[in-house]
Motif scaffolding. Structure first.
Motif, PDB file in Angstrom:
ATOM      1  N   SER A  56       2.125  -4.088 -13.026  1.00  0.00           N
ATOM      2  CA  SER A  56       1.751  -4.686 -11.663  1.00  0.00           C
ATOM      3  C   SER A  56       2.629  -5.251 -10.776  1.00  0.00           C
ATOM      4  O   SER A  56       2.697  -5.121  -9.556  1.00  0.00           O
ATOM      5  CB  SER A  56       0.413  -5.457 -11.777  1.00  0.00           C
ATOM      6  N   LYS A  57       3.818  -5.800 -11.433  1.00  0.00           N
ATOM      7  CA  LYS A  57       4.849  -6.199 -10.833  1.00  0.00           C
ATOM      8  C   LYS A  57       5.857  -5.123 -10.216  1.00  0.00           C
ATOM      9  O   LYS A  57       6.440  -5.396  -9.309  1.00  0.00           O
ATOM     10  CB  LYS A  57       5.754  -7.375 -11.634  1.00  0.00           C
ATOM     11  N   ARG A  58       5.799  -4.164 -10.832  1.00  0.00           N
ATOM     12  CA  ARG A  58       6.668  -2.922 -10.543  1.00  0.00           C
ATOM     13  C   ARG A  58       5.980  -1.639  -9.681  1.00  0.00           C
ATOM     14  O   ARG A  58       6.614  -1.158  -8.929  1.00  0.00           O
ATOM     15  CB  ARG A  58       7.196  -2.216 -11.810  1.00  0.00           C
ATOM     16  N   ILE A  59       4.627  -1.843  -9.952  1.00  0.00           N
ATOM     17  CA  ILE A  59       3.626  -0.662  -9.189  1.00  0.00           C
ATOM     18  C   ILE A  59       2.592  -1.379  -8.453  1.00  0.00           C
ATOM     19  O   ILE A  59       2.032  -2.317  -8.899  1.00  0.00           O
ATOM     20  CB  ILE A  59       3.177   0.237 -10.406  1.00  0.00           C
ATOM     21  N   ASN A  60       2.645  -0.815  -7.279  1.00  0.00           N
ATOM     22  CA  ASN A  60       1.653  -1.282  -6.300  1.00  0.00           C
ATOM     23  C   ASN A  60       0.199  -0.503  -6.285  1.00  0.00           C
ATOM     24  O   ASN A  60      -0.613  -0.847  -5.533  1.00  0.00           O
ATOM     25  CB  ASN A  60       2.148  -1.465  -4.996  1.00  0.00           C
ATOM     26  N   GLN A  61       0.563   0.708  -7.144  1.00  0.00           N
ATOM     27  CA  GLN A  61      -0.919   1.407  -7.219  1.00  0.00           C
ATOM     28  C   GLN A  61      -1.712   0.975  -8.273  1.00  0.00           C
ATOM     29  O   GLN A  61      -1.641   1.144  -9.471  1.00  0.00           O
ATOM     30  CB  GLN A  61      -0.428   2.901  -7.444  1.00  0.00           C
ATOM     31  N   ASP A  62      -2.969   0.295  -7.957  1.00  0.00           N
ATOM     32  CA  ASP A  62      -3.920  -0.171  -8.676  1.00  0.00           C
ATOM     33  C   ASP A  62      -4.398   0.866  -9.880  1.00  0.00           C
ATOM     34  O   ASP A  62      -4.740   0.725 -11.190  1.00  0.00           O
ATOM     35  CB  ASP A  62      -5.104  -0.930  -8.151  1.00  0.00           C
ATOM     36  N   SER A  63      -4.852   2.167  -9.273  1.00  0.00           N
ATOM     37  CA  SER A  63      -5.369   3.185 -10.324  1.00  0.00           C
ATOM     38  C   SER A  63      -4.310   3.487 -11.334  1.00  0.00           C
ATOM     39  O   SER A  63      -4.718   3.941 -12.287  1.00  0.00           O
ATOM     40  CB  SER A  63      -5.566   4.396  -9.576  1.00  0.00           C
ATOM     41  N   LEU A  64      -3.033   3.754 -10.836  1.00  0.00           N
ATOM     42  CA  LEU A  64      -1.991   3.893 -11.997  1.00  0.00           C
ATOM     43  C   LEU A  64      -1.874   2.947 -12.977  1.00  0.00           C
ATOM     44  O   LEU A  64      -1.711   3.281 -14.002  1.00  0.00           O
ATOM     45  CB  LEU A  64      -0.772   4.373 -11.322  1.00  0.00           C
ATOM     46  N   VAL A  65      -1.910   1.611 -12.410  1.00  0.00           N
ATOM     47  CA  VAL A  65      -1.989   0.566 -13.574  1.00  0.00           C
ATOM     48  C   VAL A  65      -2.842   0.433 -14.556  1.00  0.00           C
ATOM     49  O   VAL A  65      -2.670   0.341 -15.622  1.00  0.00           O
ATOM     50  CB  VAL A  65      -1.759  -0.772 -12.761  1.00  0.00           C
ATOM     51  N   ASN A  66      -4.162   0.728 -13.799  1.00  0.00           N
ATOM     52  CA  ASN A  66      -5.284   0.921 -14.722  1.00  0.00           C
ATOM     53  C   ASN A  66      -5.119   2.039 -15.804  1.00  0.00           C
ATOM     54  O   ASN A  66      -5.605   1.754 -16.903  1.00  0.00           O
ATOM     55  CB  ASN A  66      -6.483   0.980 -13.893  1.00  0.00           C
ATOM     56  N   ILE A  67      -4.574   3.203 -15.377  1.00  0.00           N
ATOM     57  CA  ILE A  67      -4.624   4.230 -16.385  1.00  0.00           C
ATOM     58  C   ILE A  67      -3.576   3.992 -17.351  1.00  0.00           C
ATOM     59  O   ILE A  67      -3.617   4.068 -18.444  1.00  0.00           O
ATOM     60  CB  ILE A  67      -4.151   5.434 -15.460  1.00  0.00           C
ATOM     61  N   ILE A  68      -2.320   3.380 -17.179  1.00  0.00           N
ATOM     62  CA  ILE A  68      -1.369   3.192 -18.024  1.00  0.00           C
ATOM     63  C   ILE A  68      -1.896   2.094 -18.798  1.00  0.00           C
ATOM     64  O   ILE A  68      -1.815   2.237 -20.294  1.00  0.00           O
ATOM     65  CB  ILE A  68      -0.137   2.728 -17.416  1.00  0.00           C
ATOM     66  N   ILE A 123       3.755   9.487 -12.131  1.00  0.00           N
ATOM     67  CA  ILE A 123       4.164   8.083 -12.777  1.00  0.00           C
ATOM     68  C   ILE A 123       5.720   7.938 -12.423  1.00  0.00           C
ATOM     69  O   ILE A 123       5.996   6.618 -12.057  1.00  0.00           O
ATOM     70  CB  ILE A 123       4.251   8.315 -14.275  1.00  0.00           C
ATOM     71  N   VAL A 124       6.623   8.937 -12.299  1.00  0.00           N
ATOM     72  CA  VAL A 124       7.883   8.936 -11.906  1.00  0.00           C
ATOM     73  C   VAL A 124       8.064   8.350 -10.538  1.00  0.00           C
ATOM     74  O   VAL A 124       8.760   7.168 -10.283  1.00  0.00           O
ATOM     75  CB  VAL A 124       8.736  10.188 -11.968  1.00  0.00           C
ATOM     76  N   LEU A 151      -2.157   9.745  -9.714  1.00  0.00           N
ATOM     77  CA  LEU A 151      -1.539  10.631 -10.598  1.00  0.00           C
ATOM     78  C   LEU A 151      -1.739  11.925 -10.499  1.00  0.00           C
ATOM     79  O   LEU A 151      -1.192  12.866 -11.224  1.00  0.00           O
ATOM     80  CB  LEU A 151      -2.512  10.245 -12.036  1.00  0.00           C
ATOM     81  N   LYS A 152      -2.229  12.348  -9.182  1.00  0.00           N
ATOM     82  CA  LYS A 152      -2.405  13.768  -8.800  1.00  0.00           C
ATOM     83  C   LYS A 152      -1.645  13.934  -7.484  1.00  0.00           C
ATOM     84  O   LYS A 152      -1.106  15.055  -7.626  1.00  0.00           O
ATOM     85  CB  LYS A 152      -3.738  14.134  -8.819  1.00  0.00           C
ATOM     86  N   ASN A 153      -2.073  13.174  -6.710  1.00  0.00           N
ATOM     87  CA  ASN A 153      -1.490  13.350  -5.305  1.00  0.00           C
ATOM     88  C   ASN A 153      -0.689  12.397  -4.557  1.00  0.00           C
ATOM     89  O   ASN A 153      -0.826  11.293  -5.097  1.00  0.00           O
ATOM     90  CB  ASN A 153      -2.666  13.722  -4.276  1.00  0.00           C
ATOM     91  N   PHE A 154       0.084  12.623  -3.456  1.00  0.00           N
ATOM     92  CA  PHE A 154       0.795  12.075  -2.881  1.00  0.00           C
ATOM     93  C   PHE A 154       0.247  11.933  -1.573  1.00  0.00           C
ATOM     94  O   PHE A 154       0.378  12.893  -0.722  1.00  0.00           O
ATOM     95  CB  PHE A 154       2.394  12.484  -2.844  1.00  0.00           C
ATOM     96  N   VAL A 155      -0.320  10.718  -1.197  1.00  0.00           N
ATOM     97  CA  VAL A 155      -1.250  10.818   0.133  1.00  0.00           C
ATOM     98  C   VAL A 155      -0.377  10.255   1.316  1.00  0.00           C
ATOM     99  O   VAL A 155       0.048   9.038   1.009  1.00  0.00           O
ATOM    100  CB  VAL A 155      -2.592   9.959  -0.169  1.00  0.00           C
ATOM    101  N   VAL A 156      -0.402  10.994   2.518  1.00  0.00           N
ATOM    102  CA  VAL A 156       0.307  10.398   3.868  1.00  0.00           C
ATOM    103  C   VAL A 156      -0.759  10.529   4.881  1.00  0.00           C
ATOM    104  O   VAL A 156      -1.396  11.292   5.158  1.00  0.00           O
ATOM    105  CB  VAL A 156       1.382  11.517   3.973  1.00  0.00           C
TER     106      VAL A 156
END
Length: 302
Positions: A56-68, A123-124, A151-156
């Protein structure tokens, strides 16, 4: 008939007795296996929390942190299960499970090739410091603020508040222009003045106007001014300068401010900004000679 029933009952009793003896014989191993599973269960919970805290210190995406963190839990529990099976001397079962898992993983990987590529790309992207939430980027023909990296899309989010979901693998495979990596943005715009204008005065007035319109520009040397061409109706020039900002919207606002200020300055000093016109010039005078006009025959009255 009675003998067959007694024979079957004896076989069943012997089988149950052998199972009971095997259970008693393997009871210590069974207890150890249970202890291993319970221990790895709590280790998995602790490892999940630890990984979640670190990531969580490196990644701001909560969904990705939970998945990992969940994947960490699954891996630790799987290790505990394999160790428990090894304690119970179920090596053949362990080998069967590993083989089945390998085949299943291969089949699932082939079936979900696109999804898995997007997952690894997500993830990358989450670990890249050059692309973070809140950055204004331009990629794959879209421009906007990064609001989510899943983990699937890049949202803009585009300037018109529409959400664009781009597959993660497309972000890694295509160039990305990030406006938020640098603290300054170069602003450039074109304009034109009439052929009767004093070009030196126009250049000086333009630079002075830009300096007065923006607080971050301290001197006229910071404003670039270049005449470019003799146009069809005007002499065109390019004006460039730097402003503080990390989003494309700041560039649009700066152009808007510069155009308004420059139009007021040109109007105040009677400098013409021509628009495309067509001038018709007649060098000769057209005259009508009444004597040469043929008279039309009058209609006869009947």
């Amino acid at each position: 008939m009675q003998d067959q029933i007694n024979k079957s009952f004896n076989l069943l009793s012997e089988k149950l007795l052998s199972w009971f003896n095997a259970f008693v014989k393997n009871l210590p191993n069974l207890l150890i296996a249970i202890i291993v599973l319970v221990a790895f269960y709590y280790i998995a919970k602790y490892a999940s929390k630890l990984v979640k805290r670190l990531i969580s210190k490196r990644i701001n995406q909560d969904s990705l942190v939970n998945i990992i963190s969940k994947m960490t839990t699954i891996v630790v529990v799987a290790i505990g299960l394999f160790l428990a099976l090894g304690v119970l001397n179920l090596s053949k079962t362990l080998e069967t499970l590993i083989g089945a898992a390998g085949v299943s993983g291969l089949v699932i990987g082939l079936a979900l090739q696109g999804t898995l590529s997007n997952t690894f790309a997500g993830i990358v992207l989450s670990f890249r410091k050059s692309i973070e939430l809140g950055h204004w980027v331009e990629t794959n023909g879209f421009s906007g603020e990064v609001v989510e990296i899943s983990l699937k899309n890049f949202v803009v989010r585009e300037a018109d508040n529409n959400m664009v979901m781009i597959p993660n693998k497309n972000i890694l495979e295509n160039p990305v222009k990030n406006y938020s990596l640098t603290p300054k943005i170069r602003v450039s715009f074109n304009c034109g003045v009439g052929y009767e204008s004093n070009l030196e005065f126009v250049e000086e007035l333009t630079k002075k106007t830009i300096v007065n319109a923006f607080k971050g520009i301290e001197k006229e040397e910071d404003v670039e001014f270049y005449y470019q061409e003799f146009g069809g109706s005007s002499i065109n020039f390019l004006c460039r300068f730097w402003i503080e900002g990390d989003k494309a919207i700041y560039k649009l606002r700066a152009i808007n401010t510069a155009i308004i200020a420059l139009k007021k300055a040109f109007d105040k000093n009677d400098i013409n900004i021509p628009f495309p016109i067509r001038t018709l010039q007649f060098d000769n005078e057209l005259t009508l000679d009444k004597n040469n006009v043929e008279k039309q025959p009058k209609e006869e009255k009947q």
